[in-house]
Design an enzyme around this catalytic site. Structure first.
Site, PDB file in Angstrom:
ATOM      1  N   ASP A 194     -72.863  34.012  50.420  1.00 12.96           N
ATOM      2  CA  ASP A 194     -73.215  35.693  51.227  1.00 12.96           C
ATOM      3  C   ASP A 194     -74.498  35.728  51.327  1.00 12.96           C
ATOM      4  O   ASP A 194     -75.653  34.830  51.126  1.00 12.96           O
ATOM      5  CB  ASP A 194     -73.371  36.748  50.321  1.00 12.96           C
ATOM      6  CG  ASP A 194     -73.110  37.824  50.738  1.00 12.96           C
ATOM      7  OD1 ASP A 194     -72.830  37.782  52.569  1.00 12.96           O
ATOM      8  OD2 ASP A 194     -73.826  39.010  50.209  1.00 12.96           O
ATOM      9  N   ASP A 196     -76.582  38.586  53.062  1.00 11.42           N
ATOM     10  CA  ASP A 196     -77.058  40.029  52.751  1.00 11.42           C
ATOM     11  C   ASP A 196     -77.547  40.159  51.498  1.00 11.42           C
ATOM     12  O   ASP A 196     -76.024  39.929  50.393  1.00 11.42           O
ATOM     13  CB  ASP A 196     -76.805  41.391  53.623  1.00 11.42           C
ATOM     14  CG  ASP A 196     -76.729  41.169  55.387  1.00 11.42           C
ATOM     15  OD1 ASP A 196     -77.631  40.191  55.497  1.00 11.42           O
ATOM     16  OD2 ASP A 196     -76.642  42.093  55.706  1.00 11.42           O
TER      17      ASP A 196
END
Length: 408
Positions: A194, A196
């Site tokens: 991922d 963020d």
């Protein structure tokens, strides 16, 4: 000298007489060669060897076949004399056979502490024993930025061990990862993460929102989505709508504001130098992930795309939405393109929309994640250094530094 006799006629190797030769003392070059030069005079066979050096002190253990009765006493005297000449201590213990067979069910238990206390280590060891496991070997993987220690465990199933240690780790406030032993651990050749709050410290949409003056509204919707309280796609559209009218020049400003997570560069650089492929999937925006892909040399990157018309953000996204299901779908796509079986992939994430991806990967790692994600993932890392994920793959700090050295 007479040849050694590892077993007498009609005697199995498990009951053949053996000697455990243990050497202790200040380490220096040549000790291992010297011991086996000494033993070679008695034509013994080597059954097993273990050597550990800690703070300049060596413990060297050699399990060898016992020579004939007539020369066994001479061997003992010679080894003690050799050890004394080097100011070392020697202990020789008679016995039979090799080490007892390891129990079925084998796992690697990686413990991360910042610091790693004696209390925590005692509790982890006791929990392993309590599940019926045996600690076969202990090895330090790293001493900074965290202390990472690996236990090789046998005699208990990986899932049962993981469940027991997860509860203990939560009580102790340390990170414990449990993975099955085997060649597949070193064969995980694709890592997808991922963006963020994982690869970077920020939430990209909040950086955009700060320029639009609506960060409070966006932050609240983001928090609800990450907790799994809102449908991601609906929350994405609601947040992006708040950005309508922003000048497209804001993209360059946001790119400059993005802060990589500590250890992110080291993680990616090391994986790439060791032959891994690395990708990112994000519920954020290609306007940022494309830049990260170029800067970090990523093999794969996919995210949502902000629509820009006449030099301004329209408040809409275009193309395929990267949501919870989309991240898992992209992991599978990247694995197929990389030619890597899904079982040999690693996924790293922190939010509820990462859960499908974490569950689909061969190893799912929750990085400083929400409680719901920590409970569902294979393992959790709660220290603020992304490169600690390397230790879960059995990669040591020394190997990280060696990989850096190869590129200089």
């Amino acid at each position: 000298m007479s040849a050694s006799q590892p077993s007498r006629p009609g005697q199995s190797p498990d009951t053949a007489p053996t000697l455990l030769v243990k050497i202790f003392g200040k380490d220096r070059p040549g000790i291992t060669a010297g011991l086996f030069d000494t033993l070679a005079a008695y034509s013994v066979d080597v059954v097993d060897i273990e050597q550990v050096v800690t703070r300049g002190r060596i413990v060297l253990c050699a399990l060898v076949t016992e020579p004939t009765v007539s020369t066994s006493g001479e061997l003992r005297a010679t080894v003690h004399s050799w050890a004394d000449s080097l100011s070392l201590q020697a202990e020789i213990i008679s016995g039979t056979g090799d080490n007892r067979p390891r129990g079925s069910g084998r796992s690697h238990v990686t413990v991360l502490g910042h610091p790693l206390t004696a209390e925590s280590t005692a509790a982890i060891a006791a929990t392993i024993t309590g599940t019926g496991g045996n600690i076969d070997r202990v090895f330090r993987l790293a001493k900074y930025p965290v202390t990472a220690v690996e236990f090789a465990v046998s005699g208990t199933e990986t899932e049962a061990l993981r469940t027991a240690l997860a509860l203990e780790a939560a009580e102790l406030g340390i990170d414990v990862a449990v993975v099955s032993a085997g060649l597949h651990r070193r064969a995980q050749r694709l890592v997808v993460m991922d963006v963020d709050s994982t690869l970077i410290q920020d939430e990209v949409i909040e950086l955009f929102a700060a320029h639009a003056g609506c960060e409070d509204q966006v932050a609240e919707v983001t928090a609800q989505a990450m907790r799994g309280e809102l449908d991601f796609e609906q929350s994405l559209h609601a947040r992006v709508a708040l950005l309508a009218g922003l000048d497209a020049d804001v993209v360059d400003k946001v790119r400059q504001e993005v802060r990589l997570t500590p250890g992110a560069r080291t993680l990616i650089r090391t994986l790439k130098r060791l032959g891994y492929q690395v990708g990112v999937v994000s519920g954020g925006f290609t306007q940022v992930t494309d830049d990260l892909q170029e800067r970090l040399g990523l093999d794969f990157a996919s995210a949502n795309t902000l629509e820009i018309v006449d030099g301004r953000l329209t408040g809409r996204v275009v193309g395929e939405i990267v949501d919870r299901a989309g991240k898992a779908r992209l992991l599978r796509r990247f694995a197929a393109e990389a030619g890597v079986p899904l079982a040999q992939t690693v996924a790293i994430g922190d939010g509820a929309n990462d859960l499908d991806m974490l569950n689909a990967a061969g190893l799912g790692v929750a990085f400083n994640a929400k409680p719901v994600v920590r409970k569902a993932a294979d393992t959790a890392v709660n220290v603020p250094f992304l490169d600690t994920v390397l230790y879960l793959l059995g990669i040591t700090r020394e190997e990280v530094e060696a990989a850096d050295g190869l590129a200089e």
